[in-house]
Structure formats: C-alpha cells, structure tokens
Motif scaffolding. Structure first.
Motif, mmCIF file in Angstrom:
data_model
loop_
_atom_site.group_PDB
_atom_site.id
_atom_site.type_symbol
_atom_site.label_atom_id
_atom_site.label_comp_id
_atom_site.label_asym_id
_atom_site.label_seq_id
_atom_site.Cartn_x
_atom_site.Cartn_y
_atom_site.Cartn_z
ATOM 1 N N VAL A 157 -32.839 -12.798 -40.274
ATOM 2 C CA VAL A 157 -31.720 -13.099 -41.162
ATOM 3 C C VAL A 157 -30.473 -12.258 -40.874
ATOM 4 O O VAL A 157 -29.422 -12.489 -41.476
ATOM 5 C CB VAL A 157 -32.120 -12.916 -42.647
ATOM 6 N N GLY A 158 -30.563 -11.285 -39.975
ATOM 7 C CA GLY A 158 -29.388 -10.461 -39.722
ATOM 8 C C GLY A 158 -29.595 -9.504 -38.563
ATOM 9 O O GLY A 158 -30.670 -9.442 -37.965
ATOM 10 N N LEU A 159 -28.532 -8.774 -38.269
ATOM 11 C CA LEU A 159 -28.538 -7.798 -37.175
ATOM 12 C C LEU A 159 -27.759 -6.575 -37.642
ATOM 13 O O LEU A 159 -26.629 -6.695 -38.131
ATOM 14 C CB LEU A 159 -27.887 -8.410 -35.934
ATOM 15 N N GLU A 160 -28.365 -5.412 -37.493
ATOM 16 C CA GLU A 160 -27.773 -4.176 -38.010
ATOM 17 C C GLU A 160 -27.629 -3.134 -36.911
ATOM 18 O O GLU A 160 -28.586 -2.862 -36.181
ATOM 19 C CB GLU A 160 -28.667 -3.628 -39.132
ATOM 20 N N SER A 161 -26.425 -2.555 -36.802
ATOM 21 C CA SER A 161 -26.164 -1.464 -35.872
ATOM 22 C C SER A 161 -25.727 -0.234 -36.662
ATOM 23 O O SER A 161 -24.791 -0.311 -37.467
ATOM 24 C CB SER A 161 -25.069 -1.842 -34.873
ATOM 25 N N THR A 162 -26.418 0.876 -36.437
ATOM 26 C CA THR A 162 -26.131 2.124 -37.133
ATOM 27 C C THR A 162 -25.741 3.195 -36.119
ATOM 28 O O THR A 162 -26.415 3.365 -35.097
ATOM 29 C CB THR A 162 -27.360 2.599 -37.932
ATOM 30 N N LEU A 225 -20.524 -6.953 -42.516
ATOM 31 C CA LEU A 225 -20.259 -5.795 -43.366
ATOM 32 C C LEU A 225 -20.029 -4.566 -42.502
ATOM 33 O O LEU A 225 -20.832 -4.265 -41.617
ATOM 34 C CB LEU A 225 -21.432 -5.528 -44.317
ATOM 35 N N HIS A 226 -18.925 -3.874 -42.777
ATOM 36 C CA HIS A 226 -18.637 -2.590 -42.143
ATOM 37 C C HIS A 226 -18.814 -1.522 -43.222
ATOM 38 O O HIS A 226 -18.216 -1.615 -44.304
ATOM 39 C CB HIS A 226 -17.196 -2.531 -41.632
ATOM 40 N N ARG A 227 -19.629 -0.525 -42.937
ATOM 41 C CA ARG A 227 -19.861 0.528 -43.927
ATOM 42 C C ARG A 227 -19.699 1.901 -43.281
ATOM 43 O O ARG A 227 -20.209 2.147 -42.182
ATOM 44 C CB ARG A 227 -21.266 0.415 -44.531
ATOM 45 N N LEU A 228 -18.982 2.778 -43.987
ATOM 46 C CA LEU A 228 -18.887 4.188 -43.593
ATOM 47 C C LEU A 228 -19.483 4.999 -44.744
ATOM 48 O O LEU A 228 -18.924 5.029 -45.847
ATOM 49 C CB LEU A 228 -17.435 4.602 -43.345
ATOM 50 N N THR A 229 -20.624 5.608 -44.485
ATOM 51 C CA THR A 229 -21.376 6.313 -45.518
ATOM 52 C C THR A 229 -21.150 7.814 -45.409
ATOM 53 O O THR A 229 -21.094 8.366 -44.302
ATOM 54 C CB THR A 229 -22.882 6.017 -45.381
ATOM 55 N N ARG A 241 -22.629 -1.436 -38.911
ATOM 56 C CA ARG A 241 -22.120 -2.800 -38.744
ATOM 57 C C ARG A 241 -23.295 -3.746 -38.963
ATOM 58 O O ARG A 241 -24.233 -3.778 -38.167
ATOM 59 C CB ARG A 241 -21.528 -2.999 -37.346
ATOM 60 N N SER A 242 -23.258 -4.497 -40.056
ATOM 61 C CA SER A 242 -24.357 -5.396 -40.406
ATOM 62 C C SER A 242 -23.872 -6.836 -40.404
ATOM 63 O O SER A 242 -22.874 -7.163 -41.043
ATOM 64 C CB SER A 242 -24.917 -5.049 -41.792
ATOM 65 N N LEU A 243 -24.602 -7.682 -39.703
ATOM 66 C CA LEU A 243 -24.273 -9.095 -39.595
ATOM 67 C C LEU A 243 -25.368 -9.887 -40.300
ATOM 68 O O LEU A 243 -26.547 -9.786 -39.941
ATOM 69 C CB LEU A 243 -24.199 -9.488 -38.111
#
Length: 258
Positions: A157-162, A225-229, A241-243
């Motif tokens: 359902v998605g692809l996530e890069s951390t 989604l672009h997130r800076l934590t 970066r989550s797609l």
C-alpha cells in the motif's frame, strides 16, 4: 459526448439539493451515469465480490466498452474496486491514517488490519547540503537511508524512505528489525523520545520504480507525505518521505479552535 440527465439528491434535514457531480444544467456524460449504476452493483456484491466481465457489463448497461472502461477507471482511482489478476473485485474501505506523531504500525492496527513492511534497502551515505541542513548535521556526515514497502494484510500500500544521522543510531543495521515499527525501536532500544514534526501532503504520480515496488499502475494518483521529525529536545531527528496509494488511503486529523 453522450449525456444523460440525472436527478438532484436532497440532503436530509436541509432544503438545498446536493447534485453529486451533476452540473447545474442536469446533464452528465454517459460514463458518469454508468459509474452510478456500477456503484449500485458494487453495493450488491459486497467487499471481495467479483464483477462480471467488461463485455457482460457493457451489454448489461447498453454502452460501448470504452464508456464502461472510463467508469471503471474512475472507480479504481477512488478505491471502490481493485484488480485481482484478470478480474475486477469490490475493494474494502480505505485505511484511515491519522495525521499525528504515531507510527504507521499503530494506525493500521487500530483498524483491525495487520501491518507489515518489506525491506528494500538500508544503506549509509554522506549527507549533501540540503539533507545536512534539514537534519542539522555537517555536510558529509554519514546518514542512514532506510527504504521499505508498507503492507496492510499483506497488500502493498505504500513506500517509505527514512533518513537520519548515523550518529543517532550507529547500530541500526544490526539492531533494528526492518519489519517492525521504527518509532518503537527509537524509543525502546535507542532511548529517543519524539517531540514533534512538520508534515506536508501533496498528490503525485509514482515514478516507474515506485509503481513497480508498490505494484500499481504509474497513472494511479499517490499521496506523498514529507515529514521532518524532532526529538523531545527539539533537535531534528529524521527526514521521511512516505508514498501512499491514493485508492487505499485517506488521512484524518482533529481541528481545534484557537
């Protein structure tokens, strides 16, 4: 273009009608009328139900095959149907992911689904000026890149890069189970407390590589989604970066008055 009149739908408790996509002149393209008929059929079949063939549906609704395909494409993008081999089946409800500082794992589990992740790669490289600025580290410092395919009940359902500094979690490649929650690992194994995040959402089309990894057509809209934590001390921790598949996900949040 063929057009078919359609009635307005009254909203219970209010006098003004909701036209549900019907223009003010009351005429709609034929594919849109067929889409409405298909939606009624989907309700009859229920989740997992298999639709008749395109040939049978076109004959049933007395329309050209291309008109039917356009209606089906709309339903596919909306997430009402999905492909299963050569068949088209009724899809289940979209996953609702909260816009909060919580992990993907927690969000999926709340809905009674089984979360999972497939590791694509975990590597380290020297930070370029942009990433170094985002993570508040020196240019050239080592950064982890963790890339994983997101799963729900085994479905991609998605692809996530951390991205995060190697100095924050130097043993990530040895201690972290890539199929588990990264936030749980940071808290329980690395002793890192999350403090807050900035997040931005936009709609995009997947690249050919991303579409292949997620298993979707390149033309399917995605939610990016672009997130800076930051950690509890306010120091930048990770860049994510989550797609997400637009046909399988929606996002929710609660708004409070100032």
């Amino acid at each position: 273009m063929d057009e078919t009149p359609g009635p307005a739908t009254p909203l219970p408790g209010l006098g003004a009608p909701i036209r549900a996509g019907i223009p003010e002149h009351g005429r709609v393209p034929k594919y849109y009328a067929v889409k409405g008929q298909l939606e009624a059929l989907l309700d009859e079949l229920g989740e997992g139900g298999v639709l008749p063939t395109e040939r049978d549906l076109a004959a049933r609704f007395e329309v050209a095959r291309e008109t039917l395909r356009q209606a089906l494409r709309d339903l596919l993008i909306q997430g009402r149907v999905r492909r299963r081999g050569r068949s088209t089946v009724v899809a289940g409800p979209k996953l609702e992911q909260p816009l909060s500082l919580a992990s993907y794992t927690e969000g999926v589990r709340r809905q009674g689904r089984v979360p999972g992740r497939n590791l694509i790669g975990l590597e380290r490289f020297a930070a370029d000026p942009l990433l170094a600025g985002q993570l508040d580290i020196g240019v050239g410092e080592q950064v982890w890149h963790l890339e994983r395919v997101l799963l729900a009940d085994g479905e991609r359902v998605g692809l996530e890069s951390t991205y995060l500094a190697v100095a924050r979690v130097p043993e990530l490649d040895r201690e972290f189970d890539p199929g588990s929650s990264f936030y749980a690992f940071l808290k329980e194994r690395a002793g890192v407390e999350l403090g807050g995040a900035d997040e931005r959402i936009e709609t995009v089309l997947a690249s050919p590589r991303e579409a292949l990894l997620i298993g979707t057509p390149p033309a399917l809209p995605m939610l990016l989604l672009h997130r800076l934590t930051r950690d509890a001390a306010g120091v930048p921790l990770e860049r994510v970066r989550s797609l997400y598949r637009g046909d399988r996900f929606s996002f929710t949040t609660r708004l409070e008055a100032d």
